[in-house]
Design an enzyme around this catalytic site. Structure first.
Site, PDB file in Angstrom:
ATOM      1  N   ASN A 203       0.872  -1.182   0.000  1.00  0.00           N
ATOM      2  CA  ASN A 203       0.000   0.000   0.000  1.00  0.00           C
ATOM      3  C   ASN A 203       0.902   1.223   0.000  1.00  0.00           C
ATOM      4  O   ASN A 203       1.545   1.520   1.009  1.00  0.00           O
ATOM      5  CB  ASN A 203      -0.903  -0.019   1.236  1.00  0.00           C
ATOM      6  CG  ASN A 203      -1.751   1.239   1.356  1.00  0.00           C
ATOM      7  OD1 ASN A 203      -1.808   2.058   0.425  1.00  0.00           O
ATOM      8  ND2 ASN A 203      -2.405   1.407   2.492  1.00  0.00           N
ATOM      9  N   TRP A 204       0.944   1.893  -1.145  1.00  0.00           N
ATOM     10  CA  TRP A 204       1.843   3.060  -1.268  1.00  0.00           C
ATOM     11  C   TRP A 204       1.267   4.318  -0.630  1.00  0.00           C
ATOM     12  O   TRP A 204       1.950   5.337  -0.561  1.00  0.00           O
ATOM     13  CB  TRP A 204       2.163   3.308  -2.742  1.00  0.00           C
ATOM     14  CG  TRP A 204       3.302   2.463  -3.235  1.00  0.00           C
ATOM     15  CD1 TRP A 204       3.798   1.325  -2.645  1.00  0.00           C
ATOM     16  CD2 TRP A 204       4.108   2.698  -4.393  1.00  0.00           C
ATOM     17  NE1 TRP A 204       4.857   0.840  -3.375  1.00  0.00           N
ATOM     18  CE2 TRP A 204       5.071   1.656  -4.455  1.00  0.00           C
ATOM     19  CE3 TRP A 204       4.119   3.670  -5.380  1.00  0.00           C
ATOM     20  CZ2 TRP A 204       6.031   1.577  -5.471  1.00  0.00           C
ATOM     21  CZ3 TRP A 204       5.067   3.593  -6.400  1.00  0.00           C
ATOM     22  CH2 TRP A 204       6.014   2.559  -6.434  1.00  0.00           C
ATOM     23  N   LYS A 205       0.008   4.270  -0.229  1.00  0.00           N
ATOM     24  CA  LYS A 205      -0.639   5.450   0.366  1.00  0.00           C
ATOM     25  C   LYS A 205      -0.411   6.666  -0.555  1.00  0.00           C
ATOM     26  O   LYS A 205      -0.422   6.506  -1.771  1.00  0.00           O
ATOM     27  CB  LYS A 205      -0.139   5.655   1.800  1.00  0.00           C
ATOM     28  CG  LYS A 205      -0.267   4.360   2.626  1.00  0.00           C
ATOM     29  CD  LYS A 205      -0.052   4.527   4.098  1.00  0.00           C
ATOM     30  CE  LYS A 205      -0.232   3.171   4.786  1.00  0.00           C
ATOM     31  NZ  LYS A 205      -0.121   3.216   6.224  1.00  0.00           N
TER      32      LYS A 205
ATOM     33  N   HIS B 162      -9.573   1.432   4.677  1.00  0.00           N
ATOM     34  CA  HIS B 162      -8.293   1.548   5.391  1.00  0.00           C
ATOM     35  C   HIS B 162      -8.480   2.495   6.578  1.00  0.00           C
ATOM     36  O   HIS B 162      -9.240   3.465   6.501  1.00  0.00           O
ATOM     37  CB  HIS B 162      -7.208   2.075   4.446  1.00  0.00           C
ATOM     38  CG  HIS B 162      -5.845   1.973   5.054  1.00  0.00           C
ATOM     39  ND1 HIS B 162      -5.383   2.896   5.952  1.00  0.00           N
ATOM     40  CD2 HIS B 162      -4.875   1.024   4.934  1.00  0.00           C
ATOM     41  CE1 HIS B 162      -4.170   2.528   6.349  1.00  0.00           C
ATOM     42  NE2 HIS B 162      -3.843   1.404   5.743  1.00  0.00           N
TER      43      HIS B 162
ATOM     44  N   GLU C 151      -6.844   4.855   7.667  1.00  0.00           N
ATOM     45  CA  GLU C 151      -6.609   6.279   7.377  1.00  0.00           C
ATOM     46  C   GLU C 151      -7.811   6.908   6.682  1.00  0.00           C
ATOM     47  O   GLU C 151      -8.099   8.090   6.871  1.00  0.00           O
ATOM     48  CB  GLU C 151      -5.319   6.417   6.548  1.00  0.00           C
ATOM     49  CG  GLU C 151      -4.090   6.139   7.417  1.00  0.00           C
ATOM     50  CD  GLU C 151      -2.930   5.458   6.708  1.00  0.00           C
ATOM     51  OE1 GLU C 151      -2.876   5.481   5.471  1.00  0.00           O
ATOM     52  OE2 GLU C 151      -2.075   4.884   7.420  1.00  0.00           O
TER      53      GLU C 151
ATOM     54  N   GLU D 175      -5.725  -5.001  10.227  1.00  0.00           N
ATOM     55  CA  GLU D 175      -4.631  -4.084  10.536  1.00  0.00           C
ATOM     56  C   GLU D 175      -4.959  -3.344  11.830  1.00  0.00           C
ATOM     57  O   GLU D 175      -5.759  -2.398  11.809  1.00  0.00           O
ATOM     58  CB  GLU D 175      -4.474  -3.030   9.436  1.00  0.00           C
ATOM     59  CG  GLU D 175      -4.071  -3.548   8.098  1.00  0.00           C
ATOM     60  CD  GLU D 175      -3.452  -2.451   7.238  1.00  0.00           C
ATOM     61  OE1 GLU D 175      -2.276  -2.588   6.889  1.00  0.00           O
ATOM     62  OE2 GLU D 175      -4.122  -1.450   6.944  1.00  0.00           O
TER      63      GLU D 175
ATOM     64  N   GLY E 110       2.543   1.817  11.050  1.00  0.00           N
ATOM     65  CA  GLY E 110       3.633   2.798  11.039  1.00  0.00           C
ATOM     66  C   GLY E 110       4.287   3.037  12.395  1.00  0.00           C
ATOM     67  O   GLY E 110       5.026   4.008  12.556  1.00  0.00           O
TER      68      GLY E 110
ATOM     69  N   SER F  15       3.153  -2.584  10.429  1.00  0.00           N
ATOM     70  CA  SER F  15       4.591  -2.682  10.724  1.00  0.00           C
ATOM     71  C   SER F  15       5.228  -3.989  10.258  1.00  0.00           C
ATOM     72  O   SER F  15       6.097  -4.542  10.934  1.00  0.00           O
ATOM     73  CB  SER F  15       4.846  -2.450  12.225  1.00  0.00           C
ATOM     74  OG  SER F  15       4.537  -1.112  12.568  1.00  0.00           O
TER      75      SER F  15
ATOM     76  N   GLY G 289       2.817  -1.421   4.319  1.00  0.00           N
ATOM     77  CA  GLY G 289       2.821   0.007   4.025  1.00  0.00           C
ATOM     78  C   GLY G 289       4.228   0.497   3.716  1.00  0.00           C
ATOM     79  O   GLY G 289       4.760   0.293   2.618  1.00  0.00           O
ATOM     80  N   GLY G 290       4.874   1.104   4.693  1.00  0.00           N
ATOM     81  CA  GLY G 290       6.188   1.743   4.515  1.00  0.00           C
ATOM     82  C   GLY G 290       7.214   0.885   3.791  1.00  0.00           C
ATOM     83  O   GLY G 290       7.921   1.361   2.893  1.00  0.00           O
TER      84      GLY G 290
HETATM   85  P1  13P Z   1       2.984   0.072   7.762  1.00  0.00           P
HETATM   86  O1  13P Z   1       3.428  -1.239   7.118  1.00  0.00           O
HETATM   87  O2  13P Z   1       3.798   1.236   7.332  1.00  0.00           O
HETATM   88  O3  13P Z   1       2.834  -0.088   9.243  1.00  0.00           O
HETATM   89  O4  13P Z   1       1.515   0.376   7.181  1.00  0.00           O
HETATM   90  C1  13P Z   1       0.565  -0.611   7.223  1.00  0.00           C
HETATM   91  C2  13P Z   1      -0.584  -0.172   6.395  1.00  0.00           C
HETATM   92  O5  13P Z   1      -1.292   0.764   6.753  1.00  0.00           O
HETATM   93  C3  13P Z   1      -0.823  -0.894   5.135  1.00  0.00           C
HETATM   94  O6  13P Z   1      -2.096  -0.634   4.644  1.00  0.00           O
END
Ligand code: 13P
Length: 232
Positions: free
Chosen positions: A7-9, A85, A87, A152, A158, A194, A215-216
């Site tokens: 997920n590149w956000k 998600h 967010e 999640e 994060g 994470s 994510g990251g």
């Molecule tokens: P991180 O892997 O950066 O914790 O993010 C998880 C995420 O929100 C994937 O959708």
């Protein structure tokens, strides 16, 4: 076969996408790799990696400035989309009802929604994880069993914090059982929060975990490739 979903956000330019996909091009894996990219990067996929989207409107067309519909995603040959998600829930007030409507809009257009659920730190500290996650699950899932669930925990996103093996085993057992009770078998379940190359394998090996949502660590091939390799 496990799903490894990135997920590149709100990250990524065209050049960054090209560089990333070139680095992944010849990777040998039995897993299904999907990268959910921002809308500006959805077109032009000729590298053999599946590109997914991060959001979808619950409506098919009309006066909804700034939104992108399932019909449009289908037109861009998109097969997977994240919905709900944390967010989106936090910054755009998406409720379980909206998430369910979005998941239905995806299915209607032949797109698999990856429905995200997870408790907050407050829920966890109050010992409400199981009840909150079960309620979210039941309120978000469409009738048709054509979706993926991503668990999640919001506090794990994060933060470098992750659930214990016992916690994650119990929650996936509950999700699996709940889906069975509503008549949905073989729904793929993902863990996210994470995930990196040091813990990916241990999460992927938990019973009923069919993949990861990253994510990251999905933003750069340097950090994403070792995850793919670690769970092959
Ligand atoms: P991180 O892997 O950066 O914790 O993010 C998880 C995420 O929100 C994937 O959708």
């Amino acid at each position: 076969m496990k799903f490894i979903v990135g997920n590149w956000k709100m990250n990524g330019t065209w050049d960054e996408k090209e560089t990333f996909l070139k680095a992944l091009k010849n990777v040998k894996t039995n897993n299904k790799i999907i990268i959910c990219m921002p809308f500006t990067l959805l077109y032009g996929n000729d590298h053999g990696i599946t590109i997914g989207a991060q959001n979808i409107s619950e409506y098919n067309n009309g006066a909804y400035t700034g939104d992108i519909s399932g019909k449009m995603l289908k037109d861009a040959d998109i097969k997977y989309v994240l919905v709900g998600h944390s967010e989106r829930r936090l910054y755009h007030n998406e409720t379980n009802a909206i998430v369910k409507a979005k998941a239905n809009a995806a299915i209607k257009n032949g797109i698999t929604p990856i429905i995200c659920i997870g408790e907050t730190a407050t829920d966890k500290n109050a010992g409400r994880t199981m009840t909150v996650v079960k309620k979210m699950l039941l309120e978000c899932i469409p009738k048709t069993c054509k979706y993926i669930i991503a668990y999640e925990p919001r506090w794990a996103i994060g933060s470098g914090k992750t659930p214990t093996k016992e916690e994650i085993t119990a929650i996936f057992e509950m999700i699996h059982k709940t889906l069975h009770q509503v008549g949905c078998e073989n729904i793929a379940l993902l863990y996210g929060g994470s995930v990196d190359s040091t813990n990916a394998k241990q999460f992927a090996n938990v019973p009923h975990v069919d993949g990861l949502l990253v994510g990251g660590a999905s933003l750069k091939s340097d950090t994403f490739l070792p995850i793919i390799k670690s769970i092959d």
